[in-house]
Design a protein around this motif. Structure first.
Motif, short mmCIF file in Angstrom:
data_model
loop_
_atom_site.label_atom_id
_atom_site.label_comp_id
_atom_site.label_asym_id
_atom_site.label_seq_id
_atom_site.Cartn_x
_atom_site.Cartn_y
_atom_site.Cartn_z
N PRO A 102 0.99 2.05 10.85
CA PRO A 102 2.15 2.96 10.57
C PRO A 102 2.85 2.03 9.78
CG PRO A 102 1.77 2.52 12.85
CD PRO A 102 0.74 1.70 12.38
N ILE A 103 3.57 2.67 8.86
CA ILE A 103 4.74 2.16 7.83
C ILE A 103 5.96 2.79 7.96
CG2 ILE A 103 5.27 1.30 5.66
CD1 ILE A 103 2.24 0.35 5.47
N ALA A 104 7.03 2.33 8.28
CA ALA A 104 8.42 2.97 7.88
C ALA A 104 8.74 2.91 6.45
CB ALA A 104 9.41 2.38 8.73
N ARG A 106 10.54 4.24 2.62
CA ARG A 106 11.89 4.67 1.93
C ARG A 106 12.20 6.16 2.29
NH1 ARG A 106 13.36 4.63 -4.62
NH2 ARG A 106 15.43 5.30 -4.32
N GLY A 107 11.15 6.96 2.56
CA GLY A 107 11.47 8.39 2.68
C GLY A 107 10.89 9.03 4.07
N GLY A 108 10.58 8.09 4.89
CA GLY A 108 10.05 8.60 6.14
C GLY A 108 9.12 7.56 6.97
N ALA A 109 7.88 7.98 6.99
CA ALA A 109 6.84 7.27 7.58
C ALA A 109 5.48 7.69 7.29
CB ALA A 109 7.08 7.07 9.22
N PHE A 110 4.53 6.83 7.17
CA PHE A 110 3.06 7.13 6.92
C PHE A 110 2.20 6.22 7.65
CE2 PHE A 110 4.42 4.66 3.19
CZ PHE A 110 3.55 3.59 3.26
N PRO A 146 -3.18 5.82 -1.50
CA PRO A 146 -3.58 6.76 -0.27
C PRO A 146 -3.01 6.45 0.65
CG PRO A 146 -5.81 6.26 -1.71
CD PRO A 146 -4.47 5.13 -2.25
N HIS A 147 -2.42 7.69 1.47
CA HIS A 147 -1.89 7.60 2.94
C HIS A 147 -1.65 8.97 3.53
CE1 HIS A 147 1.41 8.53 -0.01
NE2 HIS A 147 1.97 9.30 1.14
N ILE A 148 -1.54 8.95 4.88
CA ILE A 148 -1.26 10.29 5.44
C ILE A 148 0.23 10.25 5.88
CG2 ILE A 148 -1.73 11.27 7.69
CD1 ILE A 148 -4.62 10.29 7.73
N SER A 149 0.73 11.23 5.39
CA SER A 149 2.16 11.17 5.68
C SER A 149 2.21 11.50 7.19
CB SER A 149 3.05 12.36 4.84
OG SER A 149 2.87 12.06 3.30
N LEU A 150 3.49 10.99 7.74
CA LEU A 150 3.69 11.11 9.31
C LEU A 150 5.08 12.10 9.37
CD1 LEU A 150 2.98 7.79 10.82
CD2 LEU A 150 1.46 9.86 11.17
N SER A 164 9.72 -1.95 13.68
CA SER A 164 9.69 -2.90 14.91
C SER A 164 9.08 -2.17 16.11
CB SER A 164 11.14 -3.45 15.35
OG SER A 164 11.72 -4.23 14.41
N VAL A 165 9.17 -0.94 16.12
CA VAL A 165 8.63 -0.20 17.28
C VAL A 165 7.21 0.24 16.57
CG1 VAL A 165 8.65 1.88 18.30
CG2 VAL A 165 10.86 0.94 17.88
N PHE A 166 6.99 0.73 15.50
CA PHE A 166 5.51 0.65 15.07
C PHE A 166 4.85 -0.48 15.39
CE2 PHE A 166 6.52 4.15 11.45
CZ PHE A 166 6.49 5.09 12.49
N ARG A 167 5.33 -1.73 15.09
CA ARG A 167 4.41 -2.91 15.05
C ARG A 167 4.07 -3.32 16.66
NH1 ARG A 167 2.35 -6.70 12.54
NH2 ARG A 167 3.45 -8.35 13.92
#
Length: 215
Positions: A102-104, A106-110, A146-150, A164-167
């Protein structure tokens, strides 16, 4: 992280406008490892100003029909697009990719998707179908990796804090099975949030589903 604003034809999305999109839609109901990963990501996003997508709106964008809003596309034009999608995707087999980490953003997370060669190939066949029915001007200029928007951010926040929490999520990957392609009538609309902010929320109506049968 900055407030997410969807865009259409190079400008901010008109509130309440609809546009046809082609998505690969995961199914957390059968992909249980994906459901676990998405659930942990939602918990991580709770303290942040992010509107999380529910299971019914998780998606990987393949492309959108960007020459006009969907209300100006006739039933006959939609049928032509569906026919072209079926023809250009004929012979394409279902395949599996890996979602994560998971990646945080610029506009949210995916959730990143890899390896992406099969998805990129699928996207190019979708683009060929759009190009054939509506011309090159109907294609979006940059679809990105390609990615899945969260979820989409509705105010500025620290991407570092969320990342940091995603990690700490483990395992941070899950298999995703791509079995079909969906043509959808996608709506973006503003909704009120605390402090006078507004959040963009996504919903859709189904138009057609094209299974990847490999036939």
């Amino acid at each position: 992280m900055e407030k997410f604003v969807p865009r259409f034809q190079g400008a901010p999305w008109p509130d309440g406008a609809r546009a046809l999109h082609v998505y690969a839609v995961p199914d957390p109901g059968t992909d249980l490892e994906l459901a676990r990963l998405v659930g942990e990501c939602r918990v991580a996003m709770l303290p942040h100003p992010i509107t999380a997508l529910d299971d019914g709106t998780l998606h990987c964008t393949l492309d959108m029909i960007a020459d006009t809003t969907s209300d100006r596309i006739t039933d006959g034009e939609r049928a032509d697009l569906v026919t072209a999608l079926r023809e250009h995707l004929a012979g394409t087999r279902p395949f599996e990719v890996t979602a994560g980490s998971p990646i945080a953003s610029r506009g949210g997370a995916f959730l990143d998707l890899s390896p992406d060669h099969a998805l990129v190939g699928l996207r190019e066949r979708v683009r060929d179908a759009i190009r054939r029915t509506r011309g090159t001007g109907a294609l979006r200029h940059d679809g990105g990796r390609p990615h899945i928007s969260l979820g989409y951010a509705w105010a500025d926040s620290s991407s570092d804090a969320l990342q940091s929490v995603f990690r700490r999520i483990s395992p941070s990957h899950a298999p995703v099975r791509i079995r079909e392609v969906h043509l959808l009538d996608v709506l973006f609309r503003r909704h009120p949030r605390p402090g006078g902010e507004t959040a963009w929320q996504l919903s859709w109506s189904p138009v057609a589903t094209v299974p990847l049968t490999g036939a």
